[in-house]
Design a protein around this motif. Structure first.
Motif, PDB file in Angstrom:
ATOM      1  N   ASP A 150      -5.478 -33.748  70.088  1.00  0.00           N
ATOM      2  CA  ASP A 150      -5.918 -34.585  68.979  1.00  0.00           C
ATOM      3  C   ASP A 150      -5.414 -36.012  69.158  1.00  0.00           C
ATOM      4  O   ASP A 150      -4.308 -36.355  68.749  1.00  0.00           O
ATOM      5  CB  ASP A 150      -5.420 -34.001  67.657  1.00  0.00           C
ATOM      6  N   ALA A 151      -6.249 -36.822  69.795  1.00  0.00           N
ATOM      7  CA  ALA A 151      -5.967 -38.259  69.909  1.00  0.00           C
ATOM      8  C   ALA A 151      -6.925 -39.038  69.026  1.00  0.00           C
ATOM      9  O   ALA A 151      -7.232 -40.201  69.292  1.00  0.00           O
ATOM     10  CB  ALA A 151      -6.072 -38.701  71.364  1.00  0.00           C
ATOM     11  N   SER A 152      -7.409 -38.379  67.968  1.00  0.00           N
ATOM     12  CA  SER A 152      -8.430 -38.972  67.102  1.00  0.00           C
ATOM     13  C   SER A 152      -7.911 -40.153  66.301  1.00  0.00           C
ATOM     14  O   SER A 152      -8.696 -40.916  65.737  1.00  0.00           O
ATOM     15  CB  SER A 152      -8.979 -37.914  66.138  1.00  0.00           C
ATOM     16  N   ASP A 156     -11.779 -45.202  70.039  1.00  0.00           N
ATOM     17  CA  ASP A 156     -12.576 -44.258  70.817  1.00  0.00           C
ATOM     18  C   ASP A 156     -12.266 -44.281  72.311  1.00  0.00           C
ATOM     19  O   ASP A 156     -12.186 -43.223  72.941  1.00  0.00           O
ATOM     20  CB  ASP A 156     -14.068 -44.535  70.591  1.00  0.00           C
ATOM     21  N   ASP A 157     -12.097 -45.464  72.889  1.00  0.00           N
ATOM     22  CA  ASP A 157     -11.813 -45.508  74.321  1.00  0.00           C
ATOM     23  C   ASP A 157     -10.450 -44.910  74.631  1.00  0.00           C
ATOM     24  O   ASP A 157     -10.287 -44.152  75.597  1.00  0.00           O
ATOM     25  CB  ASP A 157     -11.923 -46.937  74.870  1.00  0.00           C
ATOM     26  N   GLN A 158      -9.449 -45.178  73.780  1.00  0.00           N
ATOM     27  CA  GLN A 158      -8.117 -44.656  74.011  1.00  0.00           C
ATOM     28  C   GLN A 158      -8.045 -43.147  73.751  1.00  0.00           C
ATOM     29  O   GLN A 158      -7.274 -42.425  74.396  1.00  0.00           O
ATOM     30  CB  GLN A 158      -7.107 -45.400  73.140  1.00  0.00           C
ATOM     31  N   ASN A 159      -8.840 -42.667  72.813  1.00  0.00           N
ATOM     32  CA  ASN A 159      -8.950 -41.225  72.569  1.00  0.00           C
ATOM     33  C   ASN A 159      -9.439 -40.529  73.840  1.00  0.00           C
ATOM     34  O   ASN A 159      -8.819 -39.568  74.325  1.00  0.00           O
ATOM     35  CB  ASN A 159      -9.913 -40.979  71.404  1.00  0.00           C
ATOM     36  N   LEU A 160     -10.528 -41.010  74.397  1.00  0.00           N
ATOM     37  CA  LEU A 160     -11.080 -40.431  75.618  1.00  0.00           C
ATOM     38  C   LEU A 160     -10.087 -40.521  76.776  1.00  0.00           C
ATOM     39  O   LEU A 160      -9.856 -39.541  77.494  1.00  0.00           O
ATOM     40  CB  LEU A 160     -12.400 -41.125  75.978  1.00  0.00           C
ATOM     41  N   LEU A 161      -9.489 -41.686  76.963  1.00  0.00           N
ATOM     42  CA  LEU A 161      -8.557 -41.874  78.077  1.00  0.00           C
ATOM     43  C   LEU A 161      -7.321 -40.975  77.943  1.00  0.00           C
ATOM     44  O   LEU A 161      -6.802 -40.467  78.939  1.00  0.00           O
ATOM     45  CB  LEU A 161      -8.149 -43.342  78.186  1.00  0.00           C
ATOM     46  N   ALA A 162      -6.860 -40.762  76.716  1.00  0.00           N
ATOM     47  CA  ALA A 162      -5.729 -39.862  76.505  1.00  0.00           C
ATOM     48  C   ALA A 162      -6.102 -38.429  76.862  1.00  0.00           C
ATOM     49  O   ALA A 162      -5.313 -37.694  77.484  1.00  0.00           O
ATOM     50  CB  ALA A 162      -5.251 -39.943  75.054  1.00  0.00           C
ATOM     51  N   GLU A 179     -11.045 -33.732  69.676  1.00  0.00           N
ATOM     52  CA  GLU A 179     -11.309 -34.165  68.299  1.00  0.00           C
ATOM     53  C   GLU A 179     -11.747 -35.617  68.261  1.00  0.00           C
ATOM     54  O   GLU A 179     -11.208 -36.462  68.976  1.00  0.00           O
ATOM     55  CB  GLU A 179     -10.053 -33.975  67.438  1.00  0.00           C
ATOM     56  N   VAL A 180     -12.717 -35.874  67.403  1.00  0.00           N
ATOM     57  CA  VAL A 180     -13.161 -37.249  67.168  1.00  0.00           C
ATOM     58  C   VAL A 180     -13.245 -37.462  65.665  1.00  0.00           C
ATOM     59  O   VAL A 180     -13.820 -36.654  64.941  1.00  0.00           O
ATOM     60  CB  VAL A 180     -14.518 -37.540  67.854  1.00  0.00           C
ATOM     61  N   GLY A 181     -12.616 -38.510  65.189  1.00  0.00           N
ATOM     62  CA  GLY A 181     -12.607 -38.751  63.750  1.00  0.00           C
ATOM     63  C   GLY A 181     -11.459 -37.998  63.116  1.00  0.00           C
ATOM     64  O   GLY A 181     -11.486 -36.785  62.976  1.00  0.00           O
TER      65      GLY A 181
END
Length: 428
Positions: A150-152, A156-162, A179-181
């Protein structure tokens, strides 16, 4: 109780337990499996959702296992980072949960498959990411078989990269949720663009999550009304993700009616539903409604049923402790850690009714709401068909890795339209 072990169960026990589980429990008759296996069982039946019970205390885990055995359906037992991480508010944690589940499965003769899920493993910054690279392997060594990254909280870019950075530390056979949001009610709702960005970026790098969790209008913890999950939004996002064969993980079910949860099962691609607060309250003996929300009396206090849950005397002690701390109703979850041993020290009949209350609620939810009855054979079949604890990925690579380099991910994210919602701490 004396368990009846079928030939298929015995075969699944031989090949279906992941390496970490076999190493920890070499002589066990507990069929602890990857989260992927549970997901595949729900897909095989169709319009079925597995309960993911947050094991905030021993009695929740015991009751949920008994319910799953009665319903003949696989189960996910989970704990979130806030509940069972290094700064836990529960005695059950990432490192002892599998041991508790294994012991109970053997004691109770549980023959349905059970996954051990590390829920909401939060990554909010580089410090968290670096710590995760050390901590996550220790969790799998302790028996975790499925994880939600859960890097939500991040852009968005940092969530994906994490997600990309931590994936090498997660076994390929393990259940995987992303997870997104951030889950925070009707603020900061997830969008199709945000969800596709995350799943496409993972896909390009050969990562195929089993589940995606959304902010689709629900919250963690106590809900004052039945406002919650936006079924239409959820269905729209799941439809957009169909080519990637990722299913939904529904969080915050305790604030939603059975009718709305049935709609999630029937109208979306959800195969996992987290249940936390409701099971905790029921184990304690508090009065709850259909939504699993604890009811309050005219003075705004929880209603303790004398013939259910813990003893009235221990409940009075817990309330006094909470009031002494100045805790609001939503803070009562913090009672789990200081009172676990006092709960375990109660007479057998009290302990049994605590677990029985959870069993009855969970069984009804599994069979009448989530449509999970008799899905255990599908889970066994998934293992036997694969001949392995690793049932493989549902998805396959669609997106071009050359278009999803770190530089391109950062650039692509600039065009995403989304609202991250209100600031604040929404962990539970």
């Amino acid at each position: 109780m004396t368990a009846q072990y079928s030939a298929d169960f015995e075969k699944a026990l031989q090949v279906g337990r992941p390496p970490n589980i076999r190493a920890l429990f070499p002589n066990s008759k507990a069929l602890i499996v990857s989260g992927k296996v549970v997901d595949r069982a729900m897909l095989a039946k169709g319009k079925a959702i597995a309960m993911a019970a947050n094991g905030r205390n021993y009695f929740v885990i015991r009751g949920a296992l008994m319910a799953a055995q009665r319903a003949n359906c696989p189960l996910i037992i989970e704990i979130a980072k806030s509940e069972g991480g290094q700064k836990a508010y529960c005695a059950v944690n990432y490192w002892n949960m599998a041991r508790i589940v294994d012991a109970l499965c053997n004691e109770l003769g549980i023959t349905v498959p059970v996954a051990i899920h590390a829920d909401h493993y939060g990554i909010k910054n580089d410090k968290d990411l670096n710590a995760a690279k050390v901590e996550i392997p220790t969790m799998f060594e302790a028996g975790i078989t499925s994880i939600a990254i859960d890097a939500s909280h991040l852009p968005d870019d940092q969530n994906l990269l994490a997600n990309l950075a931590i994936n090498p530390f997660i076994p390929s056979w393990a259940g995987l949720e992303t997870e997104v949001g951030e889950i925070k009610g009707n603020t900061g709702l997830s969008t199709v663009d945000e969800a596709k960005f995350l799943i496409q970026g993972l896909n390009a790098h050969g990562i195929f999550p089993d589940w995606i969790a959304l902010n689709n209008g629900t919250t963690h913890g106590l809900e004052a009304s039945d406002a919650g999950i936006q079924v239409g939004l959820t269905a729209e996002i799941h439809k957009a993700l169909e080519p990637y064969r990722v299913n939904g993980a529904q969080h915050g079910t305790s604030g939603n009616s059975s009718e709305r949860l049935r709609a999630i099962a029937n109208e979306t691609a959800t195969t996992k539903a987290n249940v936390a607060t409701a099971l905790q309250m029921i184990s304690w003996g508090l009065e709850v409604n259909d939504y699993g929300n604890a009811q309050l009396d005219a003075d705004g206090n929880f209603i303790k049923k004398s013939d259910a849950g813990m003893s009235d005397e221990l409940w009075a002690e817990m309330v006094a402790h909470a009031e002494g701390k100045g805790w609001k109703k939503g803070d009562y979850k913090n009672l789990n850690l200081p009172f676990e041993n006092k709960l375990l020290a109660q007479p057998r009949e009290i302990r049994e009714r605590m677990a029985k209350g959870v069993e009855e609620f969970a069984y009804k939810m599994m069979t009448e709401v989530l449509n999970a009855r008799d899905t255990a054979p599908y889970a066994i079949e998934a293992i036997l068909s694969a001949g392995s604890y690793d049932v493989g990925a549902k998805g396959s690579r669609i997106d071009d890795p050359a278009l999803w380099t770190e530089a391109r991910i950062i650039e692509r994210a600039k065009s995403i339209v989304g609202d991250k919602g209100a600031e604040g701490n929404f962990d539970d």
